[in-house]
Design a protein around this motif. Structure first.
Motif, short mmCIF file in Angstrom:
data_model
loop_
_atom_site.label_atom_id
_atom_site.label_comp_id
_atom_site.label_asym_id
_atom_site.label_seq_id
_atom_site.Cartn_x
_atom_site.Cartn_y
_atom_site.Cartn_z
N ALA A 72 0.80 -1.22 0.00
CA ALA A 72 0.00 0.00 0.00
C ALA A 72 0.84 1.28 0.00
O ALA A 72 0.65 2.15 -0.87
N PRO A 73 1.77 1.46 0.92
CA PRO A 73 2.53 2.73 0.91
C PRO A 73 3.37 2.91 -0.35
O PRO A 73 3.48 4.02 -0.88
N LEU A 74 3.94 1.81 -0.85
CA LEU A 74 4.78 1.91 -2.05
C LEU A 74 3.96 2.27 -3.28
O LEU A 74 4.31 3.20 -4.04
N LEU A 75 2.85 1.56 -3.49
CA LEU A 75 2.04 1.82 -4.68
C LEU A 75 1.44 3.22 -4.65
O LEU A 75 1.43 3.93 -5.67
N CYS A 76 0.94 3.64 -3.49
CA CYS A 76 0.33 4.96 -3.39
C CYS A 76 1.36 6.07 -3.61
O CYS A 76 1.03 7.13 -4.17
N ALA A 77 2.59 5.83 -3.19
CA ALA A 77 3.64 6.84 -3.38
C ALA A 77 3.94 7.07 -4.85
O ALA A 77 4.46 8.14 -5.23
N HIS A 78 3.63 6.10 -5.69
CA HIS A 78 3.89 6.24 -7.13
C HIS A 78 2.75 6.95 -7.88
O HIS A 78 2.87 7.20 -9.08
N VAL A 79 1.64 7.24 -7.21
CA VAL A 79 0.50 7.87 -7.88
C VAL A 79 0.65 9.39 -7.82
O VAL A 79 0.70 9.97 -6.73
N GLU A 80 0.68 10.03 -8.97
CA GLU A 80 0.85 11.49 -9.00
C GLU A 80 -0.45 12.20 -8.66
O GLU A 80 -1.53 11.60 -8.64
N THR A 81 -0.37 13.48 -8.41
CA THR A 81 -1.55 14.29 -8.15
C THR A 81 -2.51 14.20 -9.34
O THR A 81 -2.10 14.39 -10.49
N GLY A 82 -3.76 13.84 -9.06
CA GLY A 82 -4.74 13.67 -10.13
C GLY A 82 -4.67 12.31 -10.79
O GLY A 82 -5.47 12.02 -11.68
N GLY A 83 -3.74 11.45 -10.34
CA GLY A 83 -3.55 10.15 -10.95
C GLY A 83 -4.45 9.08 -10.37
O GLY A 83 -5.12 9.28 -9.34
#
Length: 296
Positions: A242-253
């Motif tokens: 969860a923390p790793l995948l969410c960290a890769h999502v950009e603003t609006g992504g």
């Protein structure tokens, strides 16, 4: 071909299976000897994870040998072993010759994702209505388009939110099918990563066969922020990631997760709550697709 069928108690399945392989069996299969009877048992466990037991209370082992002599010799040698106590030989019988290649191919027909988007094995012609086609044959890595989780991810890709897929990450790429589908729908650039090197090689080969450009590698090949992050794995690793995948999502992504059973929805919502708000976007045959969007 000849098959040797054995009746084996639960605690003997592993030892007998190993012995059959050592005796040059071409294959060894295990099934519930009481299947389709009131005594049938289920081996419970999350799909894709090891079962909690090695076999059923009474397991039927079927070993395939190239000739009758080999099958009967294996039965004789097994009967002399201490670990074979409590086991018995059910039968040695001939297996009808078949065109195994044609039989295997017949089990994989074109898969419709949308009326215009199809997955088509190389031995089939694409349907006339197909405008986007992924050419993919069954191989070593997971992801041929026949599983509900893969189809739901590809449907989401085909109907991506306004603004397009943009830079895309396929985490746990398997065969690369999601990365290829994303590329065909305008994602650029596309990174596909997996912990299994065989999956990485499969993704590279399948991308080349489909004429798409992407970058495939081990997980450390994923870097920075992406407009679209796809992960079709299983609920347990998804919670850990969860923390790793969410960290890769950009603003609006967008974050798109699959490999989740319907009953596991609340677990995933809770695991991702510190980072993003997940919701169920699709459901098929007891599996769900969950998505989240990082606020702009």
């Amino acid at each position: 071909m000849y098959e040797l069928q054995l009746l084996v108690p639960e605690d003997g399945v592993e030892a007998v299976s190993d012995a059959l392989e050592a005796l040059d069996a071409l294959s060894v299969g295990v099934e519930d000897a009481d299947a389709q009877t009131p005594a049938e048992q289920a081996l419970f466990g999350e799909p894709g994870m090891p079962p909690p037991r090695e076999g059923w209370q009474r397991s039927r082992l079927t070993a395939l040998f190239p000739d009758e002599a080999g099958a009967r010799e294996a039965a004789s040698l097994l009967a002399a072993q201490e670990f074979f106590e409590g086991c018995s030989v059910i039968d040695v019988r001939a297996v009808a010759e078949q065109d195994w290649v044609r039989l295997t191919q017949s089990q994989f027909a074109p898969v419709e994702i949308t009326p215009e988007f199809w997955i088509v094995p190389t031995w089939h012609e694409p349907p006339e209505a197909a405008r986007r086609v992924i050419r993919l044959d069954p191989g070593l890595a997971f992801g041929t388009g026949t599983h509900p989780t893969t189809r739901m991810c590809l449907r989401w890709i085909a109907n991506a939110p306004a603004g397009g897929l943009g830079r895309t990450l396929d985490y746990g790429c398997g065969s690369g099918i999601l990365a290829i589908g994303a590329s065909l729908h305008g994602a650029d650039p596309v990174d596909a990563v997996d912990i299994d090197e065989a999956a990485v090689r499969s993704t590279v080969d399948n991308a080349s066969a489909n004429g798409v450009t992407l970058h495939a590698g081990l997980p450390d090949a994923a870097s920075g922020a992406y407009r679209t992050v796809l992960a079709n794995i299983l609920a347990t690793p998804l919670k850990v990631l969860a923390p790793l995948l969410c960290a890769h999502v950009e603003t609006g992504g967008s974050l798109v997760l699959a490999g989740i059973l319907s009953r596991q929805a609340d677990e995933l919502v809770e695991a991702y709550a510190p980072y993003l708000t997940l919701s169920v976007a699709d459901e098929e045959d007891g599996w769900i697709l969950m998505t989240a969007r990082r606020p702009a």
